[in-house]
Design a protein around this motif. Sequence first.
Motif, PDB file in Angstrom:
ATOM      1  N   UNK A   9       6.268  64.211 -23.613  1.00  0.00           N
ATOM      2  CA  UNK A   9       6.574  64.597 -22.223  1.00  0.00           C
ATOM      3  C   UNK A   9       5.996  63.610 -21.212  1.00  0.00           C
ATOM      4  N   UNK A  10       6.267  62.326 -21.426  1.00  0.00           N
ATOM      5  CA  UNK A  10       5.683  61.291 -20.566  1.00  0.00           C
ATOM      6  C   UNK A  10       6.552  61.039 -19.346  1.00  0.00           C
ATOM      7  N   UNK A  11       5.933  61.110 -18.178  1.00  0.00           N
ATOM      8  CA  UNK A  11       6.552  60.717 -16.913  1.00  0.00           C
ATOM      9  C   UNK A  11       5.757  59.548 -16.347  1.00  0.00           C
ATOM     10  N   UNK A  12       6.467  58.541 -15.843  1.00  0.00           N
ATOM     11  CA  UNK A  12       5.813  57.363 -15.286  1.00  0.00           C
ATOM     12  C   UNK A  12       6.174  57.254 -13.809  1.00  0.00           C
ATOM     13  N   UNK A  13       5.148  57.151 -12.978  1.00  0.00           N
ATOM     14  CA  UNK A  13       5.337  57.079 -11.529  1.00  0.00           C
ATOM     15  C   UNK A  13       4.806  55.764 -10.979  1.00  0.00           C
ATOM     16  N   UNK A  14       5.477  55.267  -9.942  1.00  0.00           N
ATOM     17  CA  UNK A  14       4.935  54.226  -9.081  1.00  0.00           C
ATOM     18  C   UNK A  14       4.837  54.840  -7.697  1.00  0.00           C
ATOM     19  N   UNK A  44      11.228  48.543 -20.262  1.00  0.00           N
ATOM     20  CA  UNK A  44      10.010  47.734 -20.177  1.00  0.00           C
ATOM     21  C   UNK A  44       8.866  48.514 -19.534  1.00  0.00           C
ATOM     22  N   UNK A  45       9.203  49.323 -18.545  1.00  0.00           N
ATOM     23  CA  UNK A  45       8.172  50.173 -17.928  1.00  0.00           C
ATOM     24  C   UNK A  45       7.551  51.083 -18.972  1.00  0.00           C
ATOM     25  N   UNK A  46       8.401  51.738 -19.752  1.00  0.00           N
ATOM     26  CA  UNK A  46       7.879  52.633 -20.795  1.00  0.00           C
ATOM     27  C   UNK A  46       7.083  51.845 -21.837  1.00  0.00           C
ATOM     28  N   UNK A  47       7.585  50.678 -22.234  1.00  0.00           N
ATOM     29  CA  UNK A  47       6.859  49.857 -23.209  1.00  0.00           C
ATOM     30  C   UNK A  47       5.442  49.574 -22.735  1.00  0.00           C
ATOM     31  N   UNK A  48       5.288  49.266 -21.454  1.00  0.00           N
ATOM     32  CA  UNK A  48       3.974  48.913 -20.922  1.00  0.00           C
ATOM     33  C   UNK A  48       3.025  50.111 -20.840  1.00  0.00           C
ATOM     34  N   UNK A  49       3.583  51.333 -20.856  1.00  0.00           N
ATOM     35  CA  UNK A  49       2.687  52.491 -20.876  1.00  0.00           C
ATOM     36  C   UNK A  49       1.992  52.626 -22.228  1.00  0.00           C
TER      37      UNK A  49
END
Length: 259
Positions: A9-14, A44-49
Motif C-alpha cells: 500500500x505504498x503512496x509516494x508524494x511530492x 522511476x519514482x517508485x524504483x527510487x523509493x
Amino acid sequence: MAKRIDVNNLNVYYGNFLAVEDISLAIEPRSVTAFIGPSGCGKSTFLRTLNRMHEVIPGARVEGEVLMDGINLYDSGVDPVAVRRHVGMVFQRPNPFPTMSIAENVLAGVKLNNKRMSRGDADDLVEGSLRGANLWDEVKDRLDKPGSSLSGGQQQRLCIARAIAIKPDVLLMDEPCSALDPISTLAIEDLIQELKNDYTIVIVTHNMQQAARVSDRTAFFNIAGTGKPGKLIEMNDTPVMFSTPSEKATEDYISGRFG
C-alpha cells in the motif's frame, strides 16, 4: 545477499502531489523484475523509493511499507544511508566520476562509507568488482586511467562495478541501456543475467524486447492522465505478461498501440 522485497500500500508524494498511488507487489530474491509503462507513469519514482533515493527531492514522502526480508525500510530508526548500502543503484546515463581513475571509481562508494582497507584488499575488491561487471579483462592494464576515458558501454559497466563493490543485496537499474548502442546493450543484458545469481535486480526499461529478454517477472505501470498518479496495473511472470496479459491496457502498451 539477495533479499526479498515486499511493498504494501505504498503512496509516494511530492509535497501535496500524489505521484504514485497504492502500490503493493513482491520482488523475489535472485531474480530480475522489470518495470514497464509509458513515460510519466511513476516507474522511476517508485524504483527510487526502494532505496529511499527519492528523498533527495525536497518535500518527498511516502505512506505504506517497503519490507526487505521483513524489515521496513521506512521505520523511524532506519538510516537511509544504510538502506543505500544494501540497495545499490545504476542510473540511466553512465556517471563515472570524471576526475577519478577506473580503480578509484570502483572504490568510491566504499570510501564514502568510511570503510578502511589495506592496499591489497582494495586491489582485490577492484579486481573482483570489475570481474563481476565483466570489465576486468578490458581495463586491467589501465586502471589508473580516468573512468571517463572508457566507451559508453564500458562506463556503464564501471558504474555497475562501483555499485556491487559495496556488496549490496539488491541492485536497482533505471533504464541502464537507454544511452547505449546495441552491442553495449547486449553486454549489459548478459551481465544482468549473471548478476541475478547473487543479487535481487529491479530494472526500469522502455524497451519491451529487453524486458522480455532479461526479466523473470514484469510489472506494468500506467497513468490515467496528466496530473494523475501512476498506478500498478498488473504484474506476472514475464512470459505470461507478454503472451496473455490480464488487462487490455497492458496488451495495448506491449503491442505498441500507445506509450
